[in-house]
Write a protein that holds these residues in place. Structure first.
Motif, PDB file in Angstrom:
ATOM      1  N   THR A  85       0.886  -1.180   0.000  1.00 36.18           N
ATOM      2  CA  THR A  85       0.000   0.000   0.000  1.00 36.18           C
ATOM      3  C   THR A  85       0.917   1.221   0.000  1.00 36.18           C
ATOM      4  O   THR A  85       2.128   1.088   0.223  1.00 36.18           O
ATOM      5  N   VAL A  86       0.344   2.391  -0.202  1.00 37.01           N
ATOM      6  CA  VAL A  86       1.153   3.618  -0.172  1.00 37.01           C
ATOM      7  C   VAL A  86       1.782   3.773   1.218  1.00 37.01           C
ATOM      8  O   VAL A  86       2.982   4.028   1.359  1.00 37.01           O
ATOM      9  N   ALA A  87       0.951   3.563   2.265  1.00 38.06           N
ATOM     10  CA  ALA A  87       1.479   3.647   3.635  1.00 38.06           C
ATOM     11  C   ALA A  87       2.582   2.608   3.842  1.00 38.06           C
ATOM     12  O   ALA A  87       3.614   2.891   4.473  1.00 38.06           O
ATOM     13  N   GLY A  88       2.362   1.433   3.274  1.00 38.57           N
ATOM     14  CA  GLY A  88       3.357   0.361   3.398  1.00 38.57           C
ATOM     15  C   GLY A  88       4.683   0.738   2.752  1.00 38.57           C
ATOM     16  O   GLY A  88       5.761   0.469   3.298  1.00 38.57           O
ATOM     17  N   MET A  89       4.601   1.389   1.579  1.00 38.17           N
ATOM     18  CA  MET A  89       5.855   1.744   0.895  1.00 38.17           C
ATOM     19  C   MET A  89       6.620   2.825   1.654  1.00 38.17           C
ATOM     20  O   MET A  89       7.845   2.836   1.657  1.00 38.17           O
ATOM     21  N   ARG A  90       5.881   3.707   2.352  1.00 39.39           N
ATOM     22  CA  ARG A  90       6.576   4.707   3.196  1.00 39.39           C
ATOM     23  C   ARG A  90       7.287   3.995   4.345  1.00 39.39           C
ATOM     24  O   ARG A  90       8.413   4.344   4.704  1.00 39.39           O
ATOM     25  N   ALA A  91       6.623   2.969   4.874  1.00 40.02           N
ATOM     26  CA  ALA A  91       7.250   2.197   5.966  1.00 40.02           C
ATOM     27  C   ALA A  91       8.494   1.473   5.448  1.00 40.02           C
ATOM     28  O   ALA A  91       9.543   1.448   6.112  1.00 40.02           O
ATOM     29  N   VAL A  92       8.401   0.918   4.242  1.00 39.00           N
ATOM     30  CA  VAL A  92       9.549   0.189   3.670  1.00 39.00           C
ATOM     31  C   VAL A  92      10.742   1.139   3.513  1.00 39.00           C
ATOM     32  O   VAL A  92      11.880   0.787   3.833  1.00 39.00           O
ATOM     33  N   ARG A  93      10.466   2.353   3.044  1.00 38.85           N
ATOM     34  CA  ARG A  93      11.549   3.351   2.905  1.00 38.85           C
ATOM     35  C   ARG A  93      12.246   3.595   4.240  1.00 38.85           C
ATOM     36  O   ARG A  93      13.470   3.594   4.330  1.00 38.85           O
ATOM     37  N   GLU A  94      11.428   3.785   5.264  1.00 36.67           N
ATOM     38  CA  GLU A  94      11.981   4.069   6.593  1.00 36.67           C
ATOM     39  C   GLU A  94      12.775   2.879   7.124  1.00 36.67           C
ATOM     40  O   GLU A  94      13.887   3.036   7.637  1.00 36.67           O
ATOM     41  N   LEU A  95      12.191   1.693   6.994  1.00 34.97           N
ATOM     42  CA  LEU A  95      12.852   0.491   7.536  1.00 34.97           C
ATOM     43  C   LEU A  95      14.131   0.191   6.780  1.00 34.97           C
ATOM     44  O   LEU A  95      15.149  -0.199   7.356  1.00 34.97           O
ATOM     45  N   SER A  96      14.087   0.408   5.476  1.00 36.40           N
ATOM     46  CA  SER A  96      15.266   0.164   4.656  1.00 36.40           C
ATOM     47  C   SER A  96      16.407   1.098   5.087  1.00 36.40           C
ATOM     48  O   SER A  96      17.563   0.683   5.203  1.00 36.40           O
ATOM     49  N   ALA A  97      16.066   2.357   5.388  1.00 37.74           N
ATOM     50  CA  ALA A  97      17.088   3.315   5.854  1.00 37.74           C
ATOM     51  C   ALA A  97      17.670   2.884   7.203  1.00 37.74           C
ATOM     52  O   ALA A  97      18.815   3.189   7.522  1.00 37.74           O
ATOM     53  N   GLU A  98      16.865   2.147   7.983  1.00 38.86           N
ATOM     54  CA  GLU A  98      17.354   1.678   9.299  1.00 38.86           C
ATOM     55  C   GLU A  98      18.066   0.334   9.191  1.00 38.86           C
ATOM     56  O   GLU A  98      18.493  -0.236  10.193  1.00 38.86           O
ATOM     57  N   GLY A  99      18.107  -0.231   7.979  1.00 41.02           N
ATOM     58  CA  GLY A  99      18.782  -1.521   7.793  1.00 41.02           C
ATOM     59  C   GLY A  99      17.923  -2.712   8.186  1.00 41.02           C
ATOM     60  O   GLY A  99      18.430  -3.812   8.416  1.00 41.02           O
ATOM     61  N   ILE A 100      16.594  -2.517   8.268  1.00 38.96           N
ATOM     62  CA  ILE A 100      15.685  -3.636   8.590  1.00 38.96           C
ATOM     63  C   ILE A 100      15.166  -4.230   7.279  1.00 38.96           C
ATOM     64  O   ILE A 100      14.631  -3.510   6.422  1.00 38.96           O
ATOM     65  N   ALA A 101      15.334  -5.545   7.132  1.00 36.38           N
ATOM     66  CA  ALA A 101      14.946  -6.217   5.875  1.00 36.38           C
ATOM     67  C   ALA A 101      13.426  -6.309   5.761  1.00 36.38           C
ATOM     68  O   ALA A 101      12.726  -6.536   6.754  1.00 36.38           O
ATOM     69  N   THR A 102      12.932  -6.123   4.536  1.00 34.72           N
ATOM     70  CA  THR A 102      11.479  -6.138   4.309  1.00 34.72           C
ATOM     71  C   THR A 102      11.112  -7.086   3.162  1.00 34.72           C
ATOM     72  O   THR A 102      11.908  -7.322   2.253  1.00 34.72           O
ATOM     73  N   ASN A 103       9.874  -7.574   3.260  1.00 38.27           N
ATOM     74  CA  ASN A 103       9.300  -8.418   2.212  1.00 38.27           C
ATOM     75  C   ASN A 103       7.934  -7.817   1.885  1.00 38.27           C
ATOM     76  O   ASN A 103       7.028  -7.879   2.713  1.00 38.27           O
ATOM     77  N   VAL A 104       7.818  -7.193   0.721  1.00 35.34           N
ATOM     78  CA  VAL A 104       6.537  -6.565   0.374  1.00 35.34           C
ATOM     79  C   VAL A 104       5.599  -7.642  -0.166  1.00 35.34           C
ATOM     80  O   VAL A 104       5.879  -8.313  -1.160  1.00 35.34           O
TER      81      VAL A 104
END
Ligand code: E4P
Length: 212
Positions: A85-104
């Motif tokens: 979702t749009v909100a999800g992609m904002r979260a992915v950006r933030e988590l990625s900057a913190e070095g937390i791995a994501t699976n969309v």
């Protein structure tokens, strides 16, 4: 191609732990098991050294990010599953900057996968079975995603998800998908062929007359 097990069953994971490359869970799979999500996740992560996906439930960015930070503390191999979702992609950006791995997760189109990669997702999960269920072609979507990622050199890896049968796994490998995540039943079927069983029986029978 890596093979992940798509389950939250500790029994199934324990049985396959030495063979699989990772695990994906989702809220429905965890609910089937009952008990504490955190405890289940901790146990799964102790059995498997590869990535273990655990999904957030919040639908807004701030909530997703704080759930993700808590889940990421459970073990080093936790990957945070975020809905597309749009909100999800904002979260992915933030988590990625913190070095937390994501699976969309819940990817059903090539443009969704493009956005996920642009936001820095570690993995994307196109749901091929659910696309097929709606008379689409799930593997065509995977093919397009792989081509787009190749065109731009994205490092996001493609996990073929919602796998229903062995043919989905064969096609994933032919297309060069990074990973297929498969239910326990399909995982076992990947090893199986009746001619192998028949061949073993025949060799053992023929060997009966041989002296050692
Ligand atoms: C993927 O990560 C999901 O957990 C899963 O593959 C969904 O599969 P389903 O469509 O069979 O529920």
């Amino acid at each position: 191609m890596r093979i992940f097990l798509d389950t939250a069953s500790v029994a199934e994971i324990r049985e396959m732990a030495d063979l699989i490359d990772g695990v994906t869970t989702n809220p429905s799979l965890v609910a089937k098991e009952g008990g504490s999500f955190r405890e289940i996740l901790k146990e799964i992560c102790s059995l498997v050294s590869g990535p273990v996906s655990a999904e957030v439930l919040s639908l807004e960015t701030h909530g997703m990010v704080s759930e993700a930070r808590q889940l990421a503390k459970v073990a080093d191999n936790v990957v945070i599953k975020i809905p597309m979702t749009v909100a999800g992609m904002r979260a992915v950006r933030e988590l990625s900057a913190e070095g937390i791995a994501t699976n969309v997760t819940l990817i059903f189109s090539t443009t969704q996968a493009l956005w996920a990669a642009k936001c820095g997702a570690t993995f994307v999960s196109p749901f091929v079975g659910r696309i097929d269920d709606r008379a689409g072609d799930g593997m065509d979507v995977v093919d397009e995603i792989l081509e787009v990622y190749g065109n731009y050199g994205f490092h996001t890896e493609v996990i073929v998800a919602s796998v229903r049968h062995v043919r989905h796994v064969v096609e994933s490998a032919l297309l060069g998908a990074d990973i297929a995540t498969v239910p326990y039943k399909v995982a076992l079927q990947l090893f199986d062929h009746p001619l192998t069983d028949e061949g073993i029986q025949r060799f053992l029978k023929d060997w009966e007359g041989v002296s050692s």
